[in-house]
Write a protein that holds these residues in place. Structure first.
Motif, PDB file in Angstrom:
ATOM      1  N   GLU A 161       0.826  -1.199   0.000  1.00 24.20           N
ATOM      2  CA  GLU A 161       0.000   0.000   0.000  1.00 24.20           C
ATOM      3  C   GLU A 161       0.866   1.257   0.000  1.00 24.20           C
ATOM      4  O   GLU A 161       0.570   2.235  -0.700  1.00 24.20           O
ATOM      5  CB  GLU A 161      -0.920  -0.001   1.220  1.00 24.20           C
ATOM      6  CG  GLU A 161      -1.800   1.226   1.371  1.00 24.20           C
ATOM      7  CD  GLU A 161      -2.762   1.437   0.218  1.00 24.20           C
ATOM      8  OE1 GLU A 161      -3.243   2.578   0.055  1.00 24.20           O
ATOM      9  OE2 GLU A 161      -3.018   0.473  -0.526  1.00 24.20           O
ATOM     10  N   LYS A 162       1.954   1.239   0.755  1.00 26.74           N
ATOM     11  CA  LYS A 162       2.865   2.387   0.759  1.00 26.74           C
ATOM     12  C   LYS A 162       3.501   2.577  -0.612  1.00 26.74           C
ATOM     13  O   LYS A 162       3.639   3.710  -1.093  1.00 26.74           O
ATOM     14  CB  LYS A 162       3.949   2.179   1.821  1.00 26.74           C
ATOM     15  CG  LYS A 162       3.462   2.395   3.244  1.00 26.74           C
ATOM     16  CD  LYS A 162       4.609   2.323   4.229  1.00 26.74           C
ATOM     17  CE  LYS A 162       4.132   2.637   5.642  1.00 26.74           C
ATOM     18  NZ  LYS A 162       5.252   2.590   6.629  1.00 26.74           N
ATOM     19  N   MET A 163       3.892   1.452  -1.249  1.00 27.45           N
ATOM     20  CA  MET A 163       4.476   1.543  -2.584  1.00 27.45           C
ATOM     21  C   MET A 163       3.466   2.087  -3.579  1.00 27.45           C
ATOM     22  O   MET A 163       3.803   2.879  -4.465  1.00 27.45           O
ATOM     23  CB  MET A 163       4.978   0.167  -3.025  1.00 27.45           C
ATOM     24  CG  MET A 163       6.229  -0.300  -2.312  1.00 27.45           C
ATOM     25  SD  MET A 163       6.767  -1.943  -2.829  1.00 27.45           S
ATOM     26  CE  MET A 163       7.174  -1.627  -4.546  1.00 27.45           C
ATOM     27  N   ARG A 164       2.191   1.666  -3.434  1.00 24.67           N
ATOM     28  CA  ARG A 164       1.152   2.171  -4.338  1.00 24.67           C
ATOM     29  C   ARG A 164       0.967   3.670  -4.159  1.00 24.67           C
ATOM     30  O   ARG A 164       0.853   4.426  -5.143  1.00 24.67           O
ATOM     31  CB  ARG A 164      -0.173   1.446  -4.058  1.00 24.67           C
ATOM     32  CG  ARG A 164      -1.288   1.814  -5.027  1.00 24.67           C
ATOM     33  CD  ARG A 164      -2.628   1.356  -4.515  1.00 24.67           C
ATOM     34  NE  ARG A 164      -3.002   2.068  -3.315  1.00 24.67           N
ATOM     35  CZ  ARG A 164      -3.493   3.309  -3.304  1.00 24.67           C
ATOM     36  NH1 ARG A 164      -3.644   3.968  -4.432  1.00 24.67           N
ATOM     37  NH2 ARG A 164      -3.835   3.881  -2.172  1.00 24.67           N
ATOM     38  N   GLN A 165       0.958   4.119  -2.896  1.00 22.53           N
ATOM     39  CA  GLN A 165       0.797   5.543  -2.635  1.00 22.53           C
ATOM     40  C   GLN A 165       1.983   6.336  -3.173  1.00 22.53           C
ATOM     41  O   GLN A 165       1.807   7.408  -3.770  1.00 22.53           O
ATOM     42  CB  GLN A 165       0.641   5.771  -1.128  1.00 22.53           C
ATOM     43  CG  GLN A 165      -0.662   5.234  -0.560  1.00 22.53           C
ATOM     44  CD  GLN A 165      -0.729   5.344   0.948  1.00 22.53           C
ATOM     45  OE1 GLN A 165       0.246   5.702   1.602  1.00 22.53           O
ATOM     46  NE2 GLN A 165      -1.883   5.026   1.513  1.00 22.53           N
ATOM     47  N   GLU A 166       3.198   5.802  -2.950  1.00 24.28           N
ATOM     48  CA  GLU A 166       4.394   6.478  -3.464  1.00 24.28           C
ATOM     49  C   GLU A 166       4.382   6.507  -4.986  1.00 24.28           C
ATOM     50  O   GLU A 166       4.756   7.509  -5.603  1.00 24.28           O
ATOM     51  CB  GLU A 166       5.647   5.763  -2.961  1.00 24.28           C
ATOM     52  CG  GLU A 166       5.926   5.987  -1.476  1.00 24.28           C
ATOM     53  CD  GLU A 166       7.178   5.265  -1.028  1.00 24.28           C
ATOM     54  OE1 GLU A 166       7.855   4.645  -1.885  1.00 24.28           O
ATOM     55  OE2 GLU A 166       7.495   5.313   0.170  1.00 24.28           O
ATOM     56  N   PHE A 167       3.955   5.380  -5.594  1.00 25.66           N
ATOM     57  CA  PHE A 167       3.914   5.310  -7.049  1.00 25.66           C
ATOM     58  C   PHE A 167       2.931   6.341  -7.603  1.00 25.66           C
ATOM     59  O   PHE A 167       3.225   7.063  -8.558  1.00 25.66           O
ATOM     60  CB  PHE A 167       3.513   3.904  -7.495  1.00 25.66           C
ATOM     61  CG  PHE A 167       3.391   3.750  -8.980  1.00 25.66           C
ATOM     62  CD1 PHE A 167       4.514   3.709  -9.781  1.00 25.66           C
ATOM     63  CD2 PHE A 167       2.150   3.640  -9.590  1.00 25.66           C
ATOM     64  CE1 PHE A 167       4.418   3.572 -11.153  1.00 25.66           C
ATOM     65  CE2 PHE A 167       2.034   3.501 -10.968  1.00 25.66           C
ATOM     66  CZ  PHE A 167       3.177   3.464 -11.743  1.00 25.66           C
ATOM     67  N   THR A 168       1.757   6.434  -6.985  1.00 30.43           N
ATOM     68  CA  THR A 168       0.753   7.407  -7.429  1.00 30.43           C
ATOM     69  C   THR A 168       1.276   8.833  -7.296  1.00 30.43           C
ATOM     70  O   THR A 168       1.129   9.657  -8.215  1.00 30.43           O
ATOM     71  CB  THR A 168      -0.541   7.246  -6.605  1.00 30.43           C
ATOM     72  OG1 THR A 168      -1.014   5.911  -6.729  1.00 30.43           O
ATOM     73  CG2 THR A 168      -1.611   8.199  -7.088  1.00 30.43           C
ATOM     74  N   ALA A 169       1.910   9.122  -6.145  1.00 25.90           N
ATOM     75  CA  ALA A 169       2.441  10.470  -5.922  1.00 25.90           C
ATOM     76  C   ALA A 169       3.560  10.778  -6.921  1.00 25.90           C
ATOM     77  O   ALA A 169       3.616  11.884  -7.482  1.00 25.90           O
ATOM     78  CB  ALA A 169       2.958  10.595  -4.490  1.00 25.90           C
ATOM     79  N   ASN A 170       4.444   9.796  -7.164  1.00 23.05           N
ATOM     80  CA  ASN A 170       5.561  10.018  -8.080  1.00 23.05           C
ATOM     81  C   ASN A 170       5.095  10.185  -9.521  1.00 23.05           C
ATOM     82  O   ASN A 170       5.603  11.032 -10.257  1.00 23.05           O
ATOM     83  CB  ASN A 170       6.554   8.849  -7.990  1.00 23.05           C
ATOM     84  CG  ASN A 170       7.379   8.900  -6.725  1.00 23.05           C
ATOM     85  OD1 ASN A 170       7.740   9.975  -6.256  1.00 23.05           O
ATOM     86  ND2 ASN A 170       7.685   7.754  -6.160  1.00 23.05           N
ATOM     87  N   VAL A 171       4.133   9.352  -9.939  1.00 21.98           N
ATOM     88  CA  VAL A 171       3.596   9.472 -11.299  1.00 21.98           C
ATOM     89  C   VAL A 171       2.970  10.846 -11.489  1.00 21.98           C
ATOM     90  O   VAL A 171       3.186  11.510 -12.508  1.00 21.98           O
ATOM     91  CB  VAL A 171       2.567   8.355 -11.575  1.00 21.98           C
ATOM     92  CG1 VAL A 171       1.777   8.661 -12.836  1.00 21.98           C
ATOM     93  CG2 VAL A 171       3.265   7.012 -11.745  1.00 21.98           C
ATOM     94  N   SER A 172       2.189  11.272 -10.474  1.00 18.38           N
ATOM     95  CA  SER A 172       1.545  12.590 -10.565  1.00 18.38           C
ATOM     96  C   SER A 172       2.586  13.690 -10.712  1.00 18.38           C
ATOM     97  O   SER A 172       2.440  14.600 -11.535  1.00 18.38           O
ATOM     98  CB  SER A 172       0.691  12.836  -9.320  1.00 18.38           C
ATOM     99  OG  SER A 172      -0.296  11.842  -9.198  1.00 18.38           O
TER     100      SER A 172
END
Length: 393
Positions: free
Chosen positions: A169-180
């Motif tokens: 879940e942390k990786m998903r949140q980081e991935f979403t933030a980084n992609v944005s």
């Protein structure tokens, strides 16, 4: 009257015979009753044996479940003394295995988060408490239920290791933030210069060329990023089969041809060694693997530096080693270098370009082959990446 004694004798004989018949009948009846009772006792004994066997079986199953279940299970009485604890719970809470009957759980474990959650469960309005504990670097979900049966109170605790879920879940949140962030930066630049062109603020030929080149560069960056995201998703879904014989040295040479402009611009010396080695794989995957690894070795190198590529066979594995004498990777960053969008130095990464997904793509390709990737680096002295891929006969 001479017949009287004779008649009495006959009556006596009849009485005796009748008594013997009655006695025999009673004896037979008692024997039948005894046999019936013996059969009933045997049936009862059989039923008892079956029940006992079933109880032993259920006890063995319960002990087996308690012993080998991955979750921790803890049962406490109203005084918070342990009535039952499986070995997972004992290991998770670091409970000593002696003197359970005489000590409260509040003495047996020192985990403050767990004990706080246990105290909350004693509040009537909060008989069910869920808490996320961090123990020995792992995330443990504690489900604590306060129960009552026949006026006797107790507590049932289930401890579930959710480390993978929390990290995912942390990786998903980081991935979403980084992609944005990565998408927003070039789009903002393109939008800003586009508005300037549209409003007529940029009219001079030199300015048109300058800002037009910046829009083109940011557009390419955006396109590369989107392509890498799509490619990473395809590799994760295993959409391409590993059903082609790929010659590793040829794939490395193909990658060097693609990167030749970058090699020439940075004046990097390339050394490629290794004999012909076939691997059952996918040609585009192996080419991408070499391109991303060599590109990183060039980008984070010094002008005039060296990149050495070695391809060999180690028993039933193909061994690929890529070494550079560049800037190296600090120790604290080496464990995260294959994460999506992770950058050791964000300011320097922007200068050197790239999407931050190259090494993540490499890691996914290696995992798809059931291979192993390892890294050895020293700050200021370069980096060595080793990949082992199983060779299928």
């Amino acid at each position: 009257m001479e017949w009287i004694p004779w008649a009495l004798s006959i009556l006596l004989l009849i009485f005796i015979f009748t008594g013997q018949v009655v006695h025999l009948h009673q004896k037979q009846r008692l024997e039948q009753q005894r046999r019936k009772e013996q059969l009933e006792i045997a049936e009862i004994q059989t039923e008892m044996n079956a029940i006992q066997k079933e109880l032993h079986h259920e006890r063995d199953i319960t002990e087996l479940i308690q012993k080998y279940m991955a979750e921790g299970l803890l049962i406490l009485d109203d005084s918070d003394k342990i009535q039952m604890a499986n070995r997972t719970a004992v290991a998770q809470l670091h409970i000593p295995e002696e003197n359970w009957n005489d000590k409260s759980i509040f003495i047996l474990t020192e985990n403050a988060e767990f004990l706080d959650a246990l105290r909350q469960s004693k509040i009537k309005q909060q008989s069910k408490v869920h808490a996320l504990l961090k123990i020995d670097g792992k995330y443990i979900r504690a489900r604590i239920n306060r129960v009552e049966m026949g006026g006797i109170f107790g507590t049932i605790v289930l401890l579930v290791d959710v480390t993978y879920n929390v990290k995912a879940e942390k990786m998903r949140q980081e991935f979403t933030a980084n992609v944005s962030h990565e998408l927003k930066t070039p789009l903002t630049t393109i939008k800003g210069f586009g508005e300037m062109f549209g409003s007529g603020m940029i009219t001079q030929k030199n300015d048109v060329q300058k800002y037009g080149a910046m829009i083109e560069r940011e557009s390419e960056r955006l396109l590369f990023l989107i392509n890498d995201i799509i490619r990473l998703s395809e590799i994760e879904e295993h959409s391409d089969l590993l059903d082609t014989q790929v010659e590793l040295r040829t794939s490395a040479q193909s990658a060097l041809q693609i990167l030749d402009p970058v090699i020439q611009r940075n004046q990097i010396q390339i050394q490629l060694e290794g004999s012909c080695l076939l691997l059952r794989s996918n040609e585009s995957y192996i080419r991408e693997l070499f391109v991303n690894l060599i590109d990183n070795a060039i980008k984070y190198n010094n002008p005039g530096g060296t990149v050495h590529i070695s391809i060999s066979r180690a028993e039933q594995q193909a061994k690929i080693v890529i070494t550079d004498n560049g800037i190296g990777i600090p120790l604290h960053a080496q464990s995260r270098i294959f994460e999506r969008f992770y950058r050791v130095d964000k300011s320097r990464s922007k200068q050197r370009g790239g999407t931050g997904l190259g090494l993540s793509i490499v890691k996914h390709i290696v995992d798809y082959h059931n291979g192993v990737i390892s890294l050895r680096s020293e700050l200021g002295h370069g980096t060595e990446i080793t990949i082992l891929l199983p060779i299928q006969p």
